[in-house]
Scaffold this motif. Sequence first.
Motif, mmCIF file in Angstrom:
data_model
loop_
_atom_site.group_PDB
_atom_site.id
_atom_site.type_symbol
_atom_site.label_atom_id
_atom_site.label_comp_id
_atom_site.label_asym_id
_atom_site.label_seq_id
_atom_site.Cartn_x
_atom_site.Cartn_y
_atom_site.Cartn_z
ATOM 1 N N LYS A 19 0.821 -1.201 0.000
ATOM 2 C CA LYS A 19 0.000 0.000 0.000
ATOM 3 C C LYS A 19 0.863 1.261 0.000
ATOM 4 N N ASN A 20 1.795 1.317 0.902
ATOM 5 C CA ASN A 20 2.654 2.502 0.993
ATOM 6 C C ASN A 20 4.014 2.066 1.505
ATOM 7 N N TYR A 21 4.581 1.132 0.760
ATOM 8 C CA TYR A 21 5.766 0.397 1.170
ATOM 9 C C TYR A 21 7.022 1.144 0.721
ATOM 10 N N ASN A 22 7.340 2.194 1.451
ATOM 11 C CA ASN A 22 8.577 2.948 1.231
ATOM 12 C C ASN A 22 9.620 2.311 2.138
ATOM 13 N N TYR A 23 10.509 1.563 1.541
ATOM 14 C CA TYR A 23 11.363 0.626 2.273
ATOM 15 C C TYR A 23 12.818 0.881 1.924
ATOM 16 N N PHE A 24 13.688 0.782 2.903
ATOM 17 C CA PHE A 24 15.115 0.809 2.553
ATOM 18 C C PHE A 24 15.931 -0.058 3.483
ATOM 19 N N GLU A 25 17.059 -0.481 2.957
ATOM 20 C CA GLU A 25 18.111 -1.123 3.734
ATOM 21 C C GLU A 25 19.405 -0.380 3.431
ATOM 22 N N VAL A 26 20.192 -0.109 4.459
ATOM 23 C CA VAL A 26 21.524 0.479 4.281
ATOM 24 C C VAL A 26 22.530 -0.445 4.944
ATOM 25 N N TYR A 27 23.572 -0.812 4.212
ATOM 26 C CA TYR A 27 24.576 -1.740 4.711
ATOM 27 C C TYR A 27 25.937 -1.078 4.754
ATOM 28 N N GLY A 28 26.608 -1.215 5.862
ATOM 29 C CA GLY A 28 27.963 -0.686 5.967
ATOM 30 C C GLY A 28 28.912 -1.718 6.534
ATOM 31 N N SER A 29 30.128 -1.288 6.735
ATOM 32 C CA SER A 29 31.171 -2.209 7.205
ATOM 33 C C SER A 29 30.970 -2.605 8.662
ATOM 34 N N LYS A 30 30.128 -1.880 9.389
ATOM 35 C CA LYS A 30 29.939 -2.192 10.814
ATOM 36 C C LYS A 30 28.499 -2.553 11.189
ATOM 37 N N GLY A 31 27.613 -2.526 10.218
ATOM 38 C CA GLY A 31 26.237 -2.833 10.577
ATOM 39 C C GLY A 31 25.283 -2.480 9.464
ATOM 40 N N SER A 32 24.013 -2.599 9.756
ATOM 41 C CA SER A 32 23.018 -2.282 8.727
ATOM 42 C C SER A 32 21.707 -1.859 9.369
ATOM 43 N N LEU A 33 20.848 -1.254 8.547
ATOM 44 C CA LEU A 33 19.562 -0.708 8.988
ATOM 45 C C LEU A 33 18.472 -1.117 8.007
ATOM 46 N N VAL A 34 17.264 -1.316 8.519
ATOM 47 C CA VAL A 34 16.104 -1.640 7.679
ATOM 48 C C VAL A 34 14.921 -0.798 8.135
ATOM 49 N N PHE A 35 14.239 -0.183 7.187
ATOM 50 C CA PHE A 35 13.070 0.635 7.500
ATOM 51 C C PHE A 35 11.943 0.346 6.513
ATOM 52 N N ASN A 36 10.714 0.383 7.019
ATOM 53 C CA ASN A 36 9.529 0.189 6.182
ATOM 54 C C ASN A 36 8.446 1.166 6.635
ATOM 55 N N LEU A 37 8.046 2.053 5.739
ATOM 56 C CA LEU A 37 7.062 3.079 6.105
ATOM 57 C C LEU A 37 5.735 2.476 6.576
#
Lengths: 381, 381, 381, 381
Positions: free
Chosen positions: C264-282
């Motif tokens: 429906k309103n799936y604004n989603y991202f993943e960010v990956y780095g050398s020390k960790g990562s993040l995941v977000f979903n609107l």
Amino acid sequence: MKKIKKKVNVAVIGARFMGKAHSNAWLNVARFFDLPYEPVLKMICSRDGEDYNKNFAENWGYAEHCDDWHKAVDCKDIDIIDICTPPFLHKEITIAAVEAGKHILCEKPVAMNYHEAYEMAEAADKAGVLHYLNHNYRRVPAVALAKNIIDEGKLGEIYHWRGAYLQDWAMDASIPLTWQLTKELAGAGSHYDLASHSVDLARFLVGEVKSIQAMLKTFITERVLPGESEKGQVSVDDASFMTAEFENGAIGSFDISRMMAGRKNYNYFEVYGSKGSLVFNLENMNSLQYFNADDPQDLQGYREIPATLTGHPYMSAWWPPGHIIGYEHVFSHAVKDFLDALAGGNKIEPNLWDGVKIMQTLDAAILSDKEGRRVNVSEVK
Amino acid sequence: MKKIKKKVNVAVIGARFMGKAHSNAWLNVARFFDLPYEPVLKMICSRDGEDYNKNFAENWGYAEHCDDWHKAVDCKDIDIIDICTPPFLHKEITIAAVEAGKHILCEKPVAMNYHEAYEMAEAADKAGVLHYLNHNYRRVPAVALAKNIIDEGKLGEIYHWRGAYLQDWAMDASIPLTWQLTKELAGAGSHYDLASHSVDLARFLVGEVKSIQAMLKTFITERVLPGESEKGQVSVDDASFMTAEFENGAIGSFDISRMMAGRKNYNYFEVYGSKGSLVFNLENMNSLQYFNADDPQDLQGYREIPATLTGHPYMSAWWPPGHIIGYEHVFSHAVKDFLDALAGGNKIEPNLWDGVKIMQTLDAAILSDKEGRRVNVSEVK
Amino acid sequence: MKKIKKKVNVAVIGARFMGKAHSNAWLNVARFFDLPYEPVLKMICSRDGEDYNKNFAENWGYAEHCDDWHKAVDCKDIDIIDICTPPFLHKEITIAAVEAGKHILCEKPVAMNYHEAYEMAEAADKAGVLHYLNHNYRRVPAVALAKNIIDEGKLGEIYHWRGAYLQDWAMDASIPLTWQLTKELAGAGSHYDLASHSVDLARFLVGEVKSIQAMLKTFITERVLPGESEKGQVSVDDASFMTAEFENGAIGSFDISRMMAGRKNYNYFEVYGSKGSLVFNLENMNSLQYFNADDPQDLQGYREIPATLTGHPYMSAWWPPGHIIGYEHVFSHAVKDFLDALAGGNKIEPNLWDGVKIMQTLDAAILSDKEGRRVNVSEVK
Amino acid sequence: MKKIKKKVNVAVIGARFMGKAHSNAWLNVARFFDLPYEPVLKMICSRDGEDYNKNFAENWGYAEHCDDWHKAVDCKDIDIIDICTPPFLHKEITIAAVEAGKHILCEKPVAMNYHEAYEMAEAADKAGVLHYLNHNYRRVPAVALAKNIIDEGKLGEIYHWRGAYLQDWAMDASIPLTWQLTKELAGAGSHYDLASHSVDLARFLVGEVKSIQAMLKTFITERVLPGESEKGQVSVDDASFMTAEFENGAIGSFDISRMMAGRKNYNYFEVYGSKGSLVFNLENMNSLQYFNADDPQDLQGYREIPATLTGHPYMSAWWPPGHIIGYEHVFSHAVKDFLDALAGGNKIEPNLWDGVKIMQTLDAAILSDKEGRRVNVSEVK
């Protein structure tokens, strides 16, 4: 070079679901783990008939098969008797087996009641044999990890246990009155079958239950007799809801039922302490949720640990990190630890004495349900 | 009574991770499935040395072991050759084996490039043998269920594929320059190792890729040579990001990397159609998410189907509903289907021709990355 | 005692979905936040007709309403013009407004193309007014937290971005050819409407895009003209799939579509780095997933941080920890920061220059799709 | 054109967390919903001091403020009195207000015990005024959807309720002995504060509780007196664990605690019936999980319904599908329904009589804990 190992001969009694799972464990444990003994599948005993037993023996590589468990007890060559029968046979087989000097693996629930369990444990100790009670979920890597986290003090003082074991198969009213639904053969319904697992995990992770109150219920009270058109009375519970106080002061709950639409094998727990908490669900058994109250305030949250990483209990034997294991692998972990204990002359847990404590707790709950009052576990004796 | 079965003799080439997984599958498949043939572990061949091979053979019950795969090819008794080596050996072994009349299981990626794959497939067909390429994730029950759902038209017209295969092991800069990181031995990096799986699943579930554009990248460009202190150049990619147009008009993406912190074995896909969508993640491989756009408007949502239910592909062989299987079970499914195909005189998929199409797609992507343009898969020939 | 505040008069242009969301923000921001100015809803302008506007004005407490945005620009009393129209009007209104000395809030996408955006930003800077572009998702607390985590170096060097913005409303073939589906009014389809958000977040969290390759696609090519029975040609894309290289060396993807059943309103991202990562979903916007590669090896896992805790951006203004906020609260955060910047004489981000960079990236992607090649963002000028 | 509406004047008593949430609801409900009356914020009364009240009144637009709730009761202009004080004042204010002919909104828990609640309900009925008890979670769209699903018979016969309300703020031993932790001001601890919500939801979705058994516990027994260095005795529970039998035969559990590390506002329930089940969690309040046992066997699973879709209760007033609402929106739903009931001359639920039943259930649980036995709810009278 691989060392030549002493062989130990195993007889498995019971050739249905559990007989299959145990046979698989005995067979594959040596492929994945370094063992002090090489287990040999010597004899399968079941009352499923000659043809069934012959096929079962061929399939799993048993040297012999028979329809009378006494043969296993009487057989000099057998070192270990692995009891996979319904509960009503556990006491008789166990006592005969330990008196014949056999080491024992016994399926759960341990017995038909607290007193039977006590007799079994006493007999086994008197015989000086190794005994193990197969509350196998202690050996799910994620659960073993939970135990490590708690033992390292990472949860602090334990405040709460929230256990549940939910299935939905008993909702089907057309299921006949099998042994699982018959008090004389199973001892109790979900209360023994499922709650015994949840109580075992609570004792493993939190400690002994001091007092308990329970409500048991049978929703479908009549079922067709197996192979007949007539109906008989269901003599066991479909559900058992309990609250408990633990000896260490924690309070908790056990929600147990086989009438929970959508739950297949939902053995679930949460443990809460002063420094964090844990969440586990057998339906997703390769992960453990962990909340660390010592994380920085703005970065706190439940983390889902895949229990497949380097250093996780039992996992180095299987596959690389991220590759999950299945339901039956846990039986291999049990067999591995059993053989290690046998070689080392050590005890293993859970054993028949754990079964005694579990049955004492469950029977206190039955008394609570009957008398409508809070019951101290020590009242059952 | 169990029927006496014709035996088929198997030689496995390669005795590391894949050799172990395949050995286990050959060994346990007959315990759980009803098979037309009884597989016999006849020979293990690897270059890991006499002691290693001897132990491996003893552990898994191989009758023989050797350090030269030609012995397996030359051995009259061998019916099936199961290739678990690094890719640079696949072509040579396959062609020798099929010319000797052996049936072939081959690990992925199929070969060092499209042309090698083509030669292999042609040789196998010419020899008239059965050949199977082990993109085993097609046989995860949840993936096989996804295929059924799509084939029944439940997703309607397919609009989108979103595939990813993410791992994080290559982030460790101290990992030496093993064969996986060497173009001459592996062909490519994540682009062959992981993307080959994702492209296989996309072809399985959506169809052939028509055109593709790609960006490949190596983040850690130098690593210590194995057993040395000197460094060498990493000659393969760490990551490969692609967008693709399928022949049926769908468009999709492939995000592939071994530099994704937190992802261990995250082989993930989403398929979207005019009537619904599906989501799968190998790290939680016993379930499939399904959105049905035909559900009543106010009750629509992704449902998480536990792929362990009665009627789910392959699951009746294992345990009751709700009891999950592990990573290695999927190899048993492959071996079971291979033996069925062998008995029935049928082909099996994926096979070397699927490998040809996968390599054509992957090599088109490499060309795209090199030339900075969208490439038609048919340009690779 | 509450300080008497200087009032600022606001005119909102456009009275549909965005007009409603902005009106609500202007109205409620002063109730929850301590502000340097008190915003006054002075004028609503829209082409929805006298009755509609009158009702809208009464509902939200506007002093005046009109059907011509020039009145707002010409009105001496107006301090701030908040542009909630379709994109084809943004340039004209913005330039007129800034030349009249008004401060600007502008909805996204900023304009019809890169050149319009550039003109707007130049005009605003020349006029010396404050300008803000409403890529509001930067001000979701979980996203602001993600930014903090990255800025503190907790992810290390960034390797990968995986962005998606998925909806499913365009799958309905009976939806008429509204302005959103018309190139002359919207500039592009999902590529401007949705990808502009995802590119904004990628620039915010990772950095500038250096080169890009894209595939755009229109699945439903004809739709009924609004209020007519005849059909017209859909002139915008339904989907846009891109891969990108960032200036800092990261590579990433953008999967954008309005044909994704179940989203429906799936604004989603993943960010990956050398020390960790993040995941977000609107769709679950009150939480952020964080993987910390520095956690002890056996306790690593994605933790789900509820972005409602003490110390989380913007949250102290609302409710106690654990009480979530909704979609529209984020507009209040934007308005609050806008007023703070106005009082402090500071710039605010994102602003029209961010719009310029976003449009440059998106127009490079359009060029890539058209020419079938990888395009440097700097080629668009 | 918008109709001119009759105004109703509202006085809110209490200006802390709840006073803020209610003020916001009264203010914004008219912006989003079509109402029969226009609510006017006439008076705020609180004992927080002149300055605090003046600021509060200015912030939310109250015409008047005062420090004595009697002024609101005595004021002829006031139509509605909205009670947001601690529980120890509910009875006195309610009875005075209804005798003065005011309509009543009352925060929960309704009163200090069952008898107070009963007096309040009787007085209100006698006065013939409208009364509403703010167990607001019934009006979370996902919960209202759950109610619809159950009322339509989609779950069949209800077997089980599993409720929990878990928070962790009381774990902080440095929190002083506020009114929430004092029996004389709050009546009980988590047992009234949190369990009242869970019992309300159980009654709403399953039905009346017939008998109950409970264990209450205070973990931190002493706390610093507010503003002092001395400690006082905590006189309320931190946790309350209950099992219950419902009048319709279902059995269920309530796990309630403010000592659950990691849980912020975890108001959670599961309802199981013969045809399906539902799962809700307030921390993720914009979705509802639904298991439909009538789905095709191989496609069964919990579906996560985003409760933001067209047709979902209350949602058409807010934003398009997929755009979530926050915690405070639910208060707007309550106010909206209250005004509708007022206009229609109807009752609204939950009201003070629901409060009576909730308190009867909770007081039966207290009796159970005290006497260590199962208590019939009807024993409390």
